[in-house]
Motif scaffolding. Structure first.
Motif, mmCIF file in Angstrom:
data_model
loop_
_atom_site.group_PDB
_atom_site.id
_atom_site.type_symbol
_atom_site.label_atom_id
_atom_site.label_comp_id
_atom_site.label_asym_id
_atom_site.label_seq_id
_atom_site.Cartn_x
_atom_site.Cartn_y
_atom_site.Cartn_z
ATOM 1 N N ARG A 137 0.818 -1.218 0.000
ATOM 2 C CA ARG A 137 0.000 0.000 0.000
ATOM 3 C C ARG A 137 0.851 1.266 0.000
ATOM 4 O O ARG A 137 0.438 2.290 -0.520
ATOM 5 C CB ARG A 137 -0.925 -0.007 1.217
ATOM 6 N N THR A 138 2.053 1.218 0.603
ATOM 7 C CA THR A 138 2.958 2.369 0.635
ATOM 8 C C THR A 138 4.319 1.933 0.129
ATOM 9 O O THR A 138 4.919 0.995 0.656
ATOM 10 C CB THR A 138 3.094 2.926 2.064
ATOM 11 N N ILE A 139 4.806 2.620 -0.896
ATOM 12 C CA ILE A 139 6.070 2.263 -1.526
ATOM 13 C C ILE A 139 6.990 3.477 -1.502
ATOM 14 O O ILE A 139 6.627 4.559 -1.981
ATOM 15 C CB ILE A 139 5.863 1.798 -2.980
ATOM 16 N N GLY A 140 8.189 3.297 -0.941
ATOM 17 C CA GLY A 140 9.191 4.349 -0.945
ATOM 18 C C GLY A 140 10.126 4.193 -2.120
ATOM 19 O O GLY A 140 10.500 3.079 -2.488
ATOM 20 N N VAL A 141 10.506 5.333 -2.731
ATOM 21 C CA VAL A 141 11.372 5.316 -3.902
ATOM 22 C C VAL A 141 12.576 6.209 -3.634
ATOM 23 O O VAL A 141 12.424 7.383 -3.254
ATOM 24 C CB VAL A 141 10.639 5.796 -5.164
ATOM 25 N N VAL A 142 13.784 5.649 -3.828
ATOM 26 C CA VAL A 142 15.031 6.406 -3.718
ATOM 27 C C VAL A 142 15.589 6.559 -5.116
ATOM 28 O O VAL A 142 16.092 5.600 -5.713
ATOM 29 C CB VAL A 142 16.043 5.695 -2.797
ATOM 30 N N THR A 143 15.499 7.759 -5.677
ATOM 31 C CA THR A 143 16.002 8.050 -7.014
ATOM 32 C C THR A 143 16.025 9.561 -7.200
ATOM 33 O O THR A 143 15.633 10.313 -6.299
ATOM 34 C CB THR A 143 15.134 7.376 -8.098
ATOM 35 N N ALA A 144 16.471 9.988 -8.380
ATOM 36 C CA ALA A 144 16.493 11.422 -8.670
ATOM 37 C C ALA A 144 15.069 11.936 -8.847
ATOM 38 O O ALA A 144 14.225 11.276 -9.460
ATOM 39 C CB ALA A 144 17.324 11.686 -9.923
ATOM 40 N N SER A 145 14.807 13.131 -8.331
ATOM 41 C CA SER A 145 13.448 13.673 -8.386
ATOM 42 C C SER A 145 13.059 14.133 -9.777
ATOM 43 O O SER A 145 11.863 14.289 -10.071
ATOM 44 C CB SER A 145 13.319 14.846 -7.402
ATOM 45 N N THR A 146 14.014 14.397 -10.648
ATOM 46 C CA THR A 146 13.719 14.922 -11.986
ATOM 47 C C THR A 146 13.978 13.905 -13.095
ATOM 48 O O THR A 146 13.855 14.230 -14.266
ATOM 49 C CB THR A 146 14.579 16.172 -12.252
ATOM 50 N N GLY A 147 14.333 12.712 -12.752
ATOM 51 C CA GLY A 147 14.663 11.722 -13.765
ATOM 52 C C GLY A 147 13.436 11.023 -14.333
ATOM 53 O O GLY A 147 12.317 11.132 -13.820
ATOM 54 N N ALA A 148 13.675 10.278 -15.421
ATOM 55 C CA ALA A 148 12.590 9.522 -16.044
ATOM 56 C C ALA A 148 12.156 8.358 -15.178
ATOM 57 O O ALA A 148 11.019 7.897 -15.283
ATOM 58 C CB ALA A 148 13.043 9.017 -17.413
ATOM 59 N N ALA A 149 13.037 7.888 -14.279
ATOM 60 C CA ALA A 149 12.717 6.723 -13.467
ATOM 61 C C ALA A 149 11.511 6.977 -12.582
ATOM 62 O O ALA A 149 10.566 6.176 -12.532
ATOM 63 C CB ALA A 149 13.926 6.335 -12.623
ATOM 64 N N ILE A 150 11.471 8.103 -11.862
ATOM 65 C CA ILE A 150 10.353 8.375 -10.960
ATOM 66 C C ILE A 150 9.075 8.619 -11.740
ATOM 67 O O ILE A 150 7.983 8.230 -11.314
ATOM 68 C CB ILE A 150 10.687 9.557 -10.016
ATOM 69 N N ARG A 151 9.183 9.267 -12.923
ATOM 70 C CA ARG A 151 7.982 9.492 -13.736
ATOM 71 C C ARG A 151 7.388 8.159 -14.184
ATOM 72 O O ARG A 151 6.157 7.982 -14.137
ATOM 73 C CB ARG A 151 8.331 10.360 -14.941
ATOM 74 N N ASP A 152 8.243 7.236 -14.628
ATOM 75 C CA ASP A 152 7.739 5.928 -15.065
ATOM 76 C C ASP A 152 7.107 5.171 -13.903
ATOM 77 O O ASP A 152 6.052 4.534 -14.061
ATOM 78 C CB ASP A 152 8.886 5.102 -15.651
ATOM 79 N N ILE A 153 7.735 5.213 -12.726
ATOM 80 C CA ILE A 153 7.198 4.494 -11.563
ATOM 81 C C ILE A 153 5.827 5.047 -11.167
ATOM 82 O O ILE A 153 4.877 4.292 -10.918
ATOM 83 C CB ILE A 153 8.191 4.573 -10.391
ATOM 84 N N ILE A 154 5.703 6.378 -11.122
ATOM 85 C CA ILE A 154 4.420 6.988 -10.745
ATOM 86 C C ILE A 154 3.345 6.673 -11.776
ATOM 87 O O ILE A 154 2.201 6.318 -11.428
ATOM 88 C CB ILE A 154 4.592 8.514 -10.575
ATOM 89 N N GLN A 155 3.683 6.777 -13.049
ATOM 90 C CA GLN A 155 2.704 6.528 -14.110
ATOM 91 C C GLN A 155 2.182 5.093 -14.068
ATOM 92 O O GLN A 155 0.971 4.848 -14.135
ATOM 93 C CB GLN A 155 3.339 6.831 -15.469
ATOM 94 N N ILE A 156 3.098 4.131 -13.951
ATOM 95 C CA ILE A 156 2.679 2.720 -13.944
ATOM 96 C C ILE A 156 1.914 2.397 -12.668
ATOM 97 O O ILE A 156 0.927 1.637 -12.687
ATOM 98 C CB ILE A 156 3.921 1.825 -14.096
ATOM 99 N N THR A 157 2.309 2.990 -11.542
ATOM 100 C CA THR A 157 1.606 2.738 -10.284
ATOM 101 C C THR A 157 0.165 3.236 -10.359
ATOM 102 O O THR A 157 -0.768 2.521 -9.945
ATOM 103 C CB THR A 157 2.342 3.423 -9.122
#
Length: 426
Positions: A137-157
């Motif tokens: 239910r709660t997922i923590g992400v350690v990555t760059a705030s402006t990178g494509a990685a966080i955008r992809d994770i948020i979109q798919i989630t």
């Protein structure tokens, strides 16, 4: 000269190459061309320089750890492996165990050394891997705030399950200070009691991804109480973080796919569990009803009188079987006694026959005894040293010899020898 087969020629050349220790492990630098990633997982390529080229192959079993970047045509690489012959076509090639970009040998060596050190410590063992929760239910992400990685994770989630909460802890993922930033992010999110952590970044060169090969990052992931998914680079990129994490995802997008269960799948699983529970309860009730009816039948058919009669009948059957058994044992014993008598009689007859035969043989031997012949008046010649003489040819004129009789010996000397009418005298 006997002709050989093509296979024998190729196999002989293959043996020659295998016996050459200099060709069993060497590193070759060149440019990649004719690159092909086969569906089997094998990688086929040609390695060339300005004057020559050599074919190469990396098997899928070596690709996972031996190829850590997205190799493409035109790349300048160093291929480490052995030279061998593909006997089916008679083509010699290099069988690659490791492929690295030219100029990155020192980094790769550091990577391999740290990997071996942590592996020996047991930090990669499956026994330390935590299971990934089915419903995080709660997922923590350690990555760059402006990178494509966080955008992809948020979109798919959001697409898979909009009820899942994503908590980002921005971190520097490249350059000086990146490893310390990643460690701080892991420790901070791990202290919040979340269901799952994703640690990673998008693709890049070995230098770009190096922060995830630092020992301090590996220790932070290993010591985290929260399950960790490592999502660093592209599918072909491997880092120390991937080996230490509880689960390795080939890309950040794939990490989101693995971490977030689709809401539809959760509904399906709930419906399946409910149907399974109803089925189990219905089956349990039916089974208990059947047992109850069975107990009732047992009470009706297992009255004390009936059980007593069955016991009596059982005892009578046992008594009858015991009587038959005793009769059979007595009969067998009688037959054995008769057999023993018969054997004894046969042995006596056999002994008597052997005694008679021995007596006949003794009489025959006695009739042929030399002593008996001597007593009958016969004599036989022998040399002075006691050797029996069988022929006149064993003597010569003037030679001394003896004549053996029943009561002693006579010494004599040969004066004349006659051999078939021929005489020899002194």
């Amino acid at each position: 000269m006997k002709a050989v087969t093509v296979s024998q020629v190729n196999e002989y050349i293959q043996d020659l190459l295998q016996d050459n220790v200099h060709l069993q492990r060497l590193s070759v630098e060149g440019e990649v061309s004719n690159l092909k990633y086969h569906s089997s997982g094998h990688v086929y390529f040609t390695l060339k320089d300005s004057r020559s080229a050599i074919s190469g192959v990396m098997f899928s079993s070596d690709k996972r750890t031996g190829l850590t970047f997205p190799m493409k045509d035109g790349d300048r690489v160093i291929v480490t492996g052995r030279i061998g012959v593909y006997t089916r076509s008679g083509q010699y090639q290099i069988y690659a165990k490791r492929i690295e970009r030219a100029g990155q040998g020192d980094l790769y060596l550091c990577f391999e050394q740290l990997k071996a050190e942590l592996s020996e410590m047991g930090m990669f063992d499956a026994s330390f891997k935590q299971p990934i929760p089915f419903y995080a239910r709660t997922i923590g992400v350690v990555t760059a705030s402006t990178g494509a990685a966080i955008r992809d994770i948020i979109q798919i989630t959001k697409r898979r399950n909009p009820y899942v909460q994503i908590i980002l802890c921005p971190a520097q993922v490249q350059g000086e200070g990146a490893a310390a930033s990643i460690v701080r992010g892991i420790k901070r999110l791990d202290s919040m009691g979340l269901d799952l952590l994703i640690v990673g970044r998008g693709g890049g060169s070995l230098e770009d991804l190096w922060a995830f090969n630092e020992k301090e990052v590996a220790y932070a992931i290993f010591n985290a109480k929260t399950p960790v998914i490592s999502a660093v680079g592209h599918e072909v990129d491997f880092t120390i973080a991937d080996f230490v994490a509880d689960l390795r995802a080939p890309t950040p997008s794939a990490a989101a796919e693995l971490a977030v269960t689709e809401i539809a799948a959760i509904d399906d699983r709930f419906n399946q569990d409910r149907s399974r529970l109803n089925f189990y309860m219905t089956g349990t009730l039916d089974s208990q009803r059947d047992r109850l009816e069975a107990f009732r039948d047992m009470l009706r058919h297992r009255s004390p009188d009936r059980m007593l009669n069955e016991r009596r009948q059982h005892l009578m059957d046992l008594e009858e079987r015991m009587s038959d058994r005793m009769k059979q044992l007595i009969q067998n014993r009688r037959q054995k006694l008769l057999l023993y008598d018969r054997i004894g009689q046969l042995m006596e007859n056999r002994i008597r026959d052997q005694k008679n035969r021995l007596a006949l043989l003794a009489r025959g031997l006695e009739g042929r005894s030399p002593v008996k012949r001597l007593e009958a008046g016969f004599a036989y010649p022998e040399s002075k040293d006691g050797k029996h003489l069988n022929s006149v040819k064993d003597l010569s004129v003037g030679q001394e010899f003896a004549i053996r009789m029943k009561d002693g010996r006579i010494l004599a000397e040969v004066e004349e020898i006659e051999v078939m009418g021929e005489r020899k005298s002194l």
